[in-house]
Design an enzyme around this catalytic site. Structure first.
Site, PDB file in Angstrom:
ATOM      1  N   ASP A   1      40.137  36.516  44.657  1.00 41.15           N
ATOM      2  CA  ASP A   1      39.150  36.912  43.466  1.00 41.15           C
ATOM      3  C   ASP A   1      38.404  38.181  43.527  1.00 41.15           C
ATOM      4  O   ASP A   1      37.403  37.667  44.836  1.00 41.15           O
ATOM      5  CB  ASP A   1      38.154  35.645  42.916  1.00 41.15           C
ATOM      6  CG  ASP A   1      37.810  35.494  41.874  1.00 41.15           C
ATOM      7  OD1 ASP A   1      37.605  36.543  41.161  1.00 41.15           O
ATOM      8  OD2 ASP A   1      37.115  34.437  41.334  1.00 41.15           O
ATOM      9  N   ASP A   2      38.449  38.985  42.978  1.00 45.37           N
ATOM     10  CA  ASP A   2      37.515  40.381  43.182  1.00 45.37           C
ATOM     11  C   ASP A   2      37.828  41.023  44.465  1.00 45.37           C
ATOM     12  O   ASP A   2      37.205  41.720  45.071  1.00 45.37           O
ATOM     13  CB  ASP A   2      35.923  39.960  43.245  1.00 45.37           C
ATOM     14  CG  ASP A   2      35.425  39.738  42.023  1.00 45.37           C
ATOM     15  OD1 ASP A   2      36.256  39.718  40.714  1.00 45.37           O
ATOM     16  OD2 ASP A   2      34.164  39.398  41.857  1.00 45.37           O
TER      17      ASP A   2
ATOM     18  N   CYS B   1      37.807  39.271  35.592  1.00 48.60           N
ATOM     19  CA  CYS B   1      38.561  38.033  35.895  1.00 48.60           C
ATOM     20  C   CYS B   1      39.439  37.430  34.934  1.00 48.60           C
ATOM     21  O   CYS B   1      40.751  37.552  35.158  1.00 48.60           O
ATOM     22  CB  CYS B   1      37.672  36.994  36.579  1.00 48.60           C
ATOM     23  SG  CYS B   1      36.770  37.491  38.025  1.00 48.60           S
TER      24      CYS B   1
ATOM     25  N   ASP C   1      42.621  39.955  41.223  1.00 43.72           N
ATOM     26  CA  ASP C   1      42.708  39.884  39.728  1.00 43.72           C
ATOM     27  C   ASP C   1      42.296  41.271  39.518  1.00 43.72           C
ATOM     28  O   ASP C   1      42.141  41.532  38.481  1.00 43.72           O
ATOM     29  CB  ASP C   1      42.051  38.727  39.171  1.00 43.72           C
ATOM     30  CG  ASP C   1      40.535  38.181  39.768  1.00 43.72           C
ATOM     31  OD1 ASP C   1      40.321  39.060  40.782  1.00 43.72           O
ATOM     32  OD2 ASP C   1      39.922  37.337  39.226  1.00 43.72           O
ATOM     33  N   ASN C   2      41.229  41.730  40.269  1.00 42.63           N
ATOM     34  CA  ASN C   2      40.759  43.074  40.194  1.00 42.63           C
ATOM     35  C   ASN C   2      39.992  43.425  41.114  1.00 42.63           C
ATOM     36  O   ASN C   2      40.006  42.841  42.364  1.00 42.63           O
ATOM     37  CB  ASN C   2      39.348  42.808  38.926  1.00 42.63           C
ATOM     38  CG  ASN C   2      38.601  41.853  39.197  1.00 42.63           C
ATOM     39  OD1 ASN C   2      38.586  40.821  38.490  1.00 42.63           O
ATOM     40  ND2 ASN C   2      37.621  42.085  40.032  1.00 42.63           N
TER      41      ASN C   2
END
Length: 552
Positions: free
Chosen positions: A51-52, A87, A322-323
């Protein structure tokens, strides 16, 4: 035979014969699926989603074991991009294989279609896990963060278990490390702040190991583990709380500089940043790295368990995010959401059967390709779906053959819909309404008109990004990443006009594409055909494109 009989009150009730008949049908189908799984053994698949996690500003550096156990043992893709740098839209693209304009998740809110009832009715039944479950060969497992609004009582709460999952351990709402609720197959399981029992990254590792130990050995499995790290609040495990004491965010050429030729939202950032802002982002950078050490442990535990069970050689392991993220680039303290490399570029490492070790591929991958690739690994074709992406399995198993740089795609689409507040932030009253994520020092990371779409091109002849904003200016940003990897100079006003027109044409085509039409040749592909008439009459979503724009 009648399937149902009615009682005197005209209520439909089941006949004992019908129940037996249905049981026999179910048993027969299950046995057929088991027989197929045993006669045509298919590989297992593990997807680990962080995540991130950036790749442009050093996010992979702490993940030493992950790079060794997955990247060095397989292939690393150096040009992997997300369909949207936020997200929920990005995760929706991973699950559906679709660009945001086709899955309609535009931000992290319920109103933005994040885990809304509309999403549940129209898109969840079309995700790749739902496809796998429907065909009955694979057993499926999910653990971790799903979508930011998952568990919202307005859309079914934690009782809602999306189609596609046999085993479901999903986090309610957004990333946390302690004091959270999991949906365990639709039942709430609350956790506190005891490290040994509740630290989420470790809990996910333990649940995953339990699944591997107790699953059926007669069927292949798909397992998706979605960690909270390195998302805020950046809570490290106790043993890692003091690691990296001297690490700071990288001082790359775009760090703490004014984006003078960029969209107004970037120009409003205060340059140079205050000392307190720099100290804040450096501290966040260290904390992010510390949370990743537990992810590294999770990866090691999963790989070692597969190895002990003799399943590693027949399992594909995929590691991604996700990013991306930024900490100080163009004087933006910290967040994602922007069109630049640090926010849209993510890591992608894969190992598995027939993938040779120590490979690197520069070919262009988008996260809409994950679903089609996983289905391809499982023995299904993307043509059986409505997905926009394409399978990169041929690249992994035969990097110099089919799917090489002469035949692979040359561009992908990135879309983002900006968010703002209807009222002024009390902490920043001079800013007025329309902006959001204003911290620290009232530097705003988002706004209503931070809405853009980009064509990201990676080809032998070009490494280019073309972006248009949906604002009053119709602001354009263009970057030559070969000459300017840190995107310091917007060349929109100096680039050849014909290139601008072609990129504008291509952007409109991609923004209206669906399924196969999203996989047509890009501007720097030899099969590209430029029809200026289409610049003023974009295709409607779902319509087929003119024949000469389709690949032969």
């Amino acid at each position: 035979m009648a399937l149902f009989v009615f009682n005197s009150a005209s209520k439909m009730v089941s006949s004992p014969f019908v129940i037996l008949h249905c049981i026999l049908i179910c048993v027969t189908l299950h046995c057929n699926n088991l027989a197929e799984a045993q006669m045509n053994p298919r590989p297992n698949i593990v997807l680990i989603l962080t995540d991130d996690l950036d790749v442009s500003i050093g996010g992979m550096i702490p993940l030493v074991k992950t790079k060794k156990l997955i990247g060095d043992a397989g292939i690393t893709f150096t040009n992997t991009f997300v369909a949207s740098p936020l997200c929920c839209p990005s995760r929706a693209s991973i699950l559906t294989g679709k660009y945001p304009h086709n899955h309609h998740v535009v931000n992290n809110t319920l109103e933005g279609n994040c885990s809304s009832t509309a999403w549940q009715k129209t898109q969840e039944p079309e995700t790749f896990p739902a496809f796998l479950q429907k065909h009955g060969i694979y057993q499926t497992f999910f653990a971790g963060k799903y979508l930011n609004e998952y568990g919202n009582k307005k859309s079914g709460g934690v009782e809602h278990v999306p189609p596609g999952w046999d085993h479901w351990f999903a986090l309610e709402r957004n990333s946390k490390y302690y004091n959270y609720t999991l949906s365990v197959n639709g039942r709430a399981q609350r956790h506190g702040q005891n490290y040994s029992e509740d630290y989420l990254t470790d809990v996910l590792a333990n649940i995953s190991i339990d699944f591997l130990e107790n699953k059926s050995n007669r069927r292949p499995f798909f397992m998706m583990v979605s960690t909270p790290a390195p998302h805020s609040p950046w809570t490290a495990a106790p043993q890692y709380e003091n690691n990296f004491p001297n690490i700071k965010a990288p001082r790359d050429p775009n760090f703490n500089v004014h984006g003078k030729d960029k969209h107004w939202l970037i120009r409003q950032a205060k340059t140079p940043m205050t000392n307190s802002s720099v100290e804040f982002l450096d501290n966040a950078y260290r904390k992010r790295w510390r949370t990743l050490l537990s992810v590294d442990d999770l990866v090691e535990k999963v790989v070692r368990k597969l190895e002990v069970r003799g399943e590693l050689s027949k399992t594909y392991l995929i590691f991604t995010s996700d990013n991306g993220y930024h900490t100080g680039q163009f004087s933006l303290p910290m967040d994602k959401r922007q069109l630049y490399e640090f926010d849209i570029r993510v890591p992608l490492l894969v190992r598995g059967p027939n993938i040779k070790p120590n490979q690197t591929s520069p070919l262009l991958i988008a996260n809409v390709d994950l679903g089609p690739t996983i289905l391809d690994i499982a023995g299904y074709s993307v043509n059986e779906t409505q997905m926009d992406g394409m399978s990169f399995l041929p690249i992994m198993v035969n990097p110099t053959g089919k799917g090489n740089s002469s035949t692979w795609r040359s561009d992908v689409l990135v879309e983002y819909e900006g968010e703002g507040s209807n009222i002024s932030d009390p902490a920043c009253p001079l800013l007025g309404p329309g902006v959001s994520e204003c911290f620290p020092d009232c530097v705003c990371e988002d706004s209503y008109n931070n809405t853009y779409a980009c064509v990201r091109t990676v080809a032998q002849a070009a490494n280019l990004q073309y972006c248009e904003f949906d604002d009053n200016e119709v602001f354009v940003e263009v970057y030559n990443l070969t000459a300017d990897p840190f995107q310091l100079s917007n060349i929109a006003k100096s680039i050849d006009q014909e290139v601008l027109e072609k990129m504008n044409h291509r952007l409109m085509m991609l923004q209206s594409c669906s399924g196969q039409s999203c996989r047509t040749p890009g501007v720097y592909d030899s099969q590209f055909r430029f029809d200026p008439r289409l610049m003023f009459k974009p295709e409607k979503q779902g319509e087929s494109l003119p024949h000469d724009t389709l690949p032969s």
